[in-house]
Design an enzyme around this catalytic site. Structure first.
Site, PDB file in Angstrom:
ATOM      1  N   GLN A 190       0.826  -1.213   0.000  1.00 42.89           N
ATOM      2  CA  GLN A 190       0.000   0.000   0.000  1.00 42.89           C
ATOM      3  C   GLN A 190       0.859   1.262   0.000  1.00 42.89           C
ATOM      4  O   GLN A 190       0.530   2.262  -0.649  1.00 42.89           O
ATOM      5  CB  GLN A 190      -0.965   0.011   1.195  1.00 42.89           C
ATOM      6  N   SER A 236      19.816 -13.269   1.020  1.00 38.78           N
ATOM      7  CA  SER A 236      21.252 -13.015   0.986  1.00 38.78           C
ATOM      8  C   SER A 236      22.035 -14.317   0.761  1.00 38.78           C
ATOM      9  O   SER A 236      21.527 -15.417   1.004  1.00 38.78           O
ATOM     10  CB  SER A 236      21.691 -12.368   2.288  1.00 38.78           C
ATOM     11  N   HIS A 261      20.314 -14.164   8.844  1.00 37.63           N
ATOM     12  CA  HIS A 261      19.121 -13.461   8.379  1.00 37.63           C
ATOM     13  C   HIS A 261      17.873 -14.288   8.671  1.00 37.63           C
ATOM     14  O   HIS A 261      16.795 -13.728   8.843  1.00 37.63           O
ATOM     15  CB  HIS A 261      19.231 -13.151   6.885  1.00 37.63           C
ATOM     16  N   GLU A 327      25.791 -13.330  -4.409  1.00 35.26           N
ATOM     17  CA  GLU A 327      25.817 -11.925  -3.983  1.00 35.26           C
ATOM     18  C   GLU A 327      27.200 -11.540  -3.467  1.00 35.26           C
ATOM     19  O   GLU A 327      27.758 -10.512  -3.854  1.00 35.26           O
ATOM     20  CB  GLU A 327      24.764 -11.739  -2.890  1.00 35.26           C
ATOM     21  N   HIS A 328      27.746 -12.340  -2.565  1.00 36.03           N
ATOM     22  CA  HIS A 328      29.066 -12.073  -1.979  1.00 36.03           C
ATOM     23  C   HIS A 328      30.000 -13.255  -2.226  1.00 36.03           C
ATOM     24  O   HIS A 328      29.588 -14.405  -2.075  1.00 36.03           O
ATOM     25  CB  HIS A 328      28.987 -11.878  -0.463  1.00 36.03           C
ATOM     26  N   ASP A 361      29.112  -4.588   4.161  1.00 35.58           N
ATOM     27  CA  ASP A 361      27.718  -4.385   4.573  1.00 35.58           C
ATOM     28  C   ASP A 361      27.506  -3.046   5.259  1.00 35.58           C
ATOM     29  O   ASP A 361      26.435  -2.452   5.146  1.00 35.58           O
ATOM     30  CB  ASP A 361      27.296  -5.497   5.533  1.00 35.58           C
ATOM     31  N   HIS A 420       9.103   7.997 -42.237  1.00 35.89           N
ATOM     32  CA  HIS A 420      10.470   8.272 -41.807  1.00 35.89           C
ATOM     33  C   HIS A 420      11.314   8.731 -43.000  1.00 35.89           C
ATOM     34  O   HIS A 420      12.057   9.715 -42.922  1.00 35.89           O
ATOM     35  CB  HIS A 420      11.105   7.016 -41.194  1.00 35.89           C
TER      36      HIS A 420
END
Length: 428
Positions: A190, A236, A261, A327-328, A361, A420
């Site tokens: 929302q 992650s 995480h 990612e890492h 990080d 064109h």
């Protein structure tokens, strides 16, 4: 808790990693589509209703925007040590990101033609930052600093308020430190609908960036095209490539840093050269988890995507990691230079045993908003360019047009584009 296995391309645990993707249940999409539609049509009324339904807050009572008083109170509440840490981290970010500003150019030709490439900041950006359970202060400054460097004139922040209608003081301090005062007490699909479409109280923006739960990510996905988005972020992940001299405790702690995480969909993977080394790493994970009360926080991730693969060579590990495209990536190697050149698919690479992933990080100056779920094969992490758009300026002279008219007409006619071709022919 953590699986040790001999690596090969058919290893089921390795295939499990390659198949890992961020999946959002279909019922989430159904709900989000309805929310977006209602907020678009009914504005503030729908936004308030959904904030009460999903977040349990009354927007009529708490308001949509953080007040000056709340910013002032936050500044008093946070510690001097936190303020200094934010200052140092942001200084590092500004220094590194300032080097990323794209340079425009102008090319002049003998016939008088001038072609230019110019860059301009996006006019307005909304940053969504979770803050109810865990105030992600680092995510806030990782998004804001490159936008500020790019020169975005209108920045907005969205965070789910706490039950009492307040926003965590650490988040408010970071926003205030970076001089971003348009802080909205809205969130979820929302909230994103409100800034994407605009309501009676909330201005429409041009881009939305930042993390969030499945509802937030689905909203970003569905709103793409109405606004620019950074990405649909997944869980992650980290991959560590280690030689025989690497400290097993360092590897264990770094694998835990992603596993904590806690969704169970994160991936913590290591590649090492012997079974004995793999056993040492696993024992360190057990010990450190127990000593630091992290067993429950990391358990689901380690069970689902916690792997230590024993490889025959570092070269084999590099090829495996390039396929995962994580990612890492950490290179805990004495001889890393050749490996670094061959490692092509990663969001960020950390070299040496003291370049632990949390350095990126939080502090060193690079950005921690990175591609996940294998998307490092084709995408990059957050940069200043995310908040800018480039465009060309074409200045053709009469001589230049007449010189090249026939070529342009032939190309247009080959495509069946008569108008064109006509637009050029009438100028001959």
């Amino acid at each position: 808790m953590v699986t040790i296995s001999k690596f090969d391309l058919q290893n089921p645990r390795y295939i499990n990693l390659l198949k890992r993707r961020s999946s959002i249940p279909p019922e989430v999409e159904t709900t989000v589509r309805e929310v977006l539609k209602n907020v678009k049509e009914k504005g503030d009324e729908a936004l308030k209703r959904y904030m009460k339904k999903f977040d349990g807050v009354d927007s009529d009572e708490i308001g949509f925007f953080v007040s000056d008083r709340e910013f002032a109170e936050a500044k008093e509440k946070v510690s001097a040590e936190f303020k200094e840490a934010v200052k140092r981290a942001c200084e590092n970010l500004f220094k590194f990101h300032s080097r990323q500003l794209p340079a425009g150019f102008s090319e002049a030709y003998e016939d008088g033609t001038v072609l230019e490439r110019r860059y301009t900041p996006i006019n307005s950006v909304a940053v969504t930052v979770p803050g109810n359970m865990a105030p992600l202060v680092s995510t806030l400054y990782m998004n804001l600093v490159p936008a500020i460097v790019a020169g975005v004139p209108n920045l907005y922040i969205l965070t789910k308020p706490r039950a009492d209608g307040t926003i965590d003081e650490h988040l408010l301090y970071v926003a205030d430190y970076l001089k971003v005062r348009n802080y909205l007490k809205i969130s979820g699909s929302q909230g994103l609908a409100a800034v994407a479409y605009g309501t009676e109280s909330i201005r429409k923006v041009d881009a939305i960036v930042g993390p969030g739960n499945n509802y937030t990510q689905m909203a970003k996905k569905l709103l793409f095209g109405e606004v620019k988005i950074d990405s649909v972020a997944g869980p992650s992940e980290i991959a560590v490539i280690a030689d025989e001299n690497a400290n097993p405790a360092f590897i264990a702690a770094d694998l835990m840093s992603q596993a904590e995480h806690g969704t169970g969909f994160e991936a913590s993977t290591a590649f090492c050269l012997s079974e004995a080394q793999a056993q040492q790493i696993r024992e360190e994970i057990y010990t450190l988890c127990k000593e630091n009360n992290l067993t429950e926080a990391t358990k689901k991730t380690f069970e689902n995507y916690g792997d230590i693969f024993v490889v025959d060579s570092i070269e084999e590990a590099v090829k495996a990691v390039n396929e995962i495209a994580p990612e890492h990536v950490e290179l805990l190697l004495n001889d890393y230079e050749a490996v670094l050149d061959r490692l092509t698919n990663a969001g960020a690479v950390f070299v040496g045993e003291y370049s632990t992933e949390p350095v990126g990080d939080y502090f060193c100056g690079t950005n921690h908003i990175l591609p996940t779920c294998g998307t490092a094969r084709f995408s990059s992490g957050m940069s200043v360019g995310e908040f800018m758009r480039g465009y060309s300026v074409i200045q053709y002279t009469e001589a230049a047009l007449k010189k090249n008219a026939d070529h342009i007409i032939r190309l247009a006619e080959a495509e069946g584009m008569k108008a064109h071709a006509l637009a050029v022919r009438v100028r001959k």
